[in-house]
Write an enzyme that holds these catalytic residues in place. Structure first.
Site, PDB file in Angstrom:
ATOM      1  CG  HIS A 247      -0.455   0.009   2.669  1.00  7.14           C
ATOM      2  ND1 HIS A 247       0.058   1.187   3.212  1.00  7.14           N
ATOM      3  CD2 HIS A 247      -0.011  -0.933   3.544  1.00  7.14           C
ATOM      4  CE1 HIS A 247       0.697   0.840   4.412  1.00  7.14           C
ATOM      5  NE2 HIS A 247       0.422  -0.555   4.517  1.00  7.14           N
TER       6      HIS A 247
ATOM      7  CG  ASP B 187      -2.877   4.026   2.694  1.00  5.71           C
ATOM      8  OD1 ASP B 187      -2.531   3.082   1.966  1.00  5.71           O
ATOM      9  OD2 ASP B 187      -3.712   4.194   3.589  1.00  5.71           O
TER      10      ASP B 187
ATOM     11  CG  ASP C  80       2.504   0.232   7.987  1.00  4.22           C
ATOM     12  OD1 ASP C  80       2.538  -0.509   6.682  1.00  4.22           O
ATOM     13  OD2 ASP C  80       1.914   0.517   8.650  1.00  4.22           O
TER      14      ASP C  80
ATOM     15  CD  GLU D 224      -3.140  -1.653   4.864  1.00  2.76           C
ATOM     16  OE1 GLU D 224      -3.159  -2.591   5.842  1.00  2.76           O
ATOM     17  OE2 GLU D 224      -2.752  -0.411   5.483  1.00  2.76           O
ATOM     18  CD  GLU D 225      -1.671   1.956   7.508  1.00  2.36           C
ATOM     19  OE1 GLU D 225      -2.226   1.761   8.174  1.00  2.36           O
ATOM     20  OE2 GLU D 225      -0.309   1.802   7.159  1.00  2.36           O
TER      21      GLU D 225
ATOM     22  CD  GLU E  40       1.023  -4.000   5.530  1.00  6.33           C
ATOM     23  OE1 GLU E  40       1.918  -3.342   6.297  1.00  6.33           O
ATOM     24  OE2 GLU E  40       0.242  -3.582   4.978  1.00  6.33           O
TER      25      GLU E  40
ATOM     26  CG  HIS F 242       0.720   3.019  12.281  1.00  4.28           C
ATOM     27  ND1 HIS F 242      -0.517   2.588  12.464  1.00  4.28           N
ATOM     28  CD2 HIS F 242       0.850   2.560  11.158  1.00  4.28           C
ATOM     29  CE1 HIS F 242      -0.974   1.717  11.428  1.00  4.28           C
ATOM     30  NE2 HIS F 242       0.027   1.665  10.635  1.00  4.28           N
TER      31      HIS F 242
HETATM   32 ZN   LIG Z   1       0.794  -1.235   6.424  1.00  4.16          ZN
END
Ligand SMILES: [Zn+2]
Length: 386
Positions: free
Chosen positions: A73, A75, A105, A137-138, A165, A358
């Protein structure tokens, strides 16, 4: 005109695009499309309804063959309110680490795959490599659904998928699924001194919330259990609640959101059905005061659990490329459940750690980038000439 870019430089380029989920990802997608175009590889873009975001799908090698899909992903999660030492969107090497939003990520996996495109081409394999980049995705694995719909209609779909991931380059075969719901309780307003003339929406909501708590306890005590997960059972919890206007008014509205994170094979719909039954048992009492009252549930997101069979080609491939004998489970959800559901055997294996994802000062260790390069070079060797 093809321009080779090293893995590290490519990570820097990708991190430089602010692809926080609320933003457009088109600048990044255009950059990747142009880069691939330089090698004579065409990309297909699958846009969202507003054409603000797109998935990118490209095939290196024969388009008429089912190949190996490398998926990631584009994003990233917001940096709002996080204390970063530098600009999150400028890649910063410090010591043996590279800092920047998305380094773990999961832009590093995408970057390494892109940097190795010249090597994939040189392998002249009859097994094509598909590159799949997704958006949103997030925020609930939204974008990939359009890509999957597109793949379902294609003459050939990927034989298997590796999602990069962050797993510290360990093959991950399972994660829990997730279902998210709104619950909206409509009561009837009245002066709090005349509570008999009102229907208290907060108190009705509280009864449902208490039932959610009861279901959570039941799963914890009676399972089903799968020791591969932490915790080893399905969980359900209320995450937000809002209602009422003033202490001396019987509240008319209350809404809350709850989510179920379920084991592969467990049935979240049975839990929702029980909550609906519970709500239906409360409603007659509410209706006696006003027919306008009621309790509504609305599912707003669902991600299937992933459980890849150990003997699937995807799992076997990831094991042989990493040299890992075992397989791992993770607690975070991915697009893998959706790919798997669409008939594309999927395994999760990528550089970096979810521990850094994150968080402020997200980083990836250089060694993880190197391990990812080795992993993909072993894949190239595997498919070369075959
Ligand atoms: Zn991810």
């Amino acid at each position: 005109m093809a321009t080779a870019i090293s893995s590290i430089d490519m990570i820097g380029r990708l991190v430089g695009f602010d692809t926080t989920s609320r933003e457009s990802n088109l600048a990044l997608i255009d950059f990747v499309r142009d880069y691939l175009d330089g090698f004579g590889i065409s990309s297909e873009l699958v846009f969202d309804a507003e054409r603000r975001k797109a998935n990118l799908y490209a095939t290196i090698g024969r388009p008429d063959r089912a190949g190996i899909m490398l998926s990631g992903h584009t994003d990233v999660v917001p940096v709002d309110g996080q204390a970063w030492d530098g600009d999150p969107f400028t890649l910063a090497p410090r010591g043996d680490r590279l800092f920047g939003r998305g380094t773990s990520d999961m832009k590093s996996f995408i970057a390494v795959a892109l940097a190795l495109v010249p090597e994939f081409i040189a392998a002249k394999s009859s097994t094509p490599i598909h590159v799949a980049l997704t958006y949103d995705e997030e925020v609930g694995c939204i974008g990939v659904r359009g890509l999957i719909a597109r793949l379902q209609g294609a003459p050939v779909k990927p034989r298997l998928c590796i999602i990069g991931e962050p797993t510290l380059m360990q093959p991950v075969v399972a994660h829990k699924g997730k279902k998210s719901l709104h619950c909206r309780v409509r009561g009837h307003e009245s002066h709090s001194a005349l509570s008999h003339a009102g229907v208290n929406a907060i108190e009705a909501a509280a009864e449902i919330v208490a039932r959610i708590r009861h279901l959570a306890r039941d799963k914890r005590e009676h399972g089903p259990f799968d020791p591969g997960f932490t915790p080893p059972y399905t969980t359900i919890q209320t995450g937000t609640i809002a209602g009422g206007t003033a202490l001396n008014i019987v509240p008319r509205d209350c809404r809350f959101d709850f989510e179920i994170r379920f084991l592969p094979g467990d049935d979240p719909d049975a839990m929702v059905a029980e909550l609906r039954r519970h709500a239906a048992a409360i409603e007659p009492d509410m209706h006696r005061v006003s027919s306008e009252t009621g309790i509504e549930f609305e599912e707003f997101n669902a991600i299937p659990a992933l459980s890849a069979p150990r003997d699937s080609e995807a799992v076997q491939l990831a094991q042989s490329l990493t040299g890992a004998n075992g397989v791992h489970y993770v607690s975070f959800g991915t697009e893998g459940g959706l790919y798997q559901e669409a008939g594309i055997p999927t395994v999760i294996c990528g550089p970096g750690s979810i521990e850094q994802a994150h968080r402020p000062n997200e980083f990836i260790a250089f060694d993880q980038v190197r391990q990812c390069e080795e992993f993909l070079r072993r894949l190239i060797a595997r498919i070369a000439g075959a």
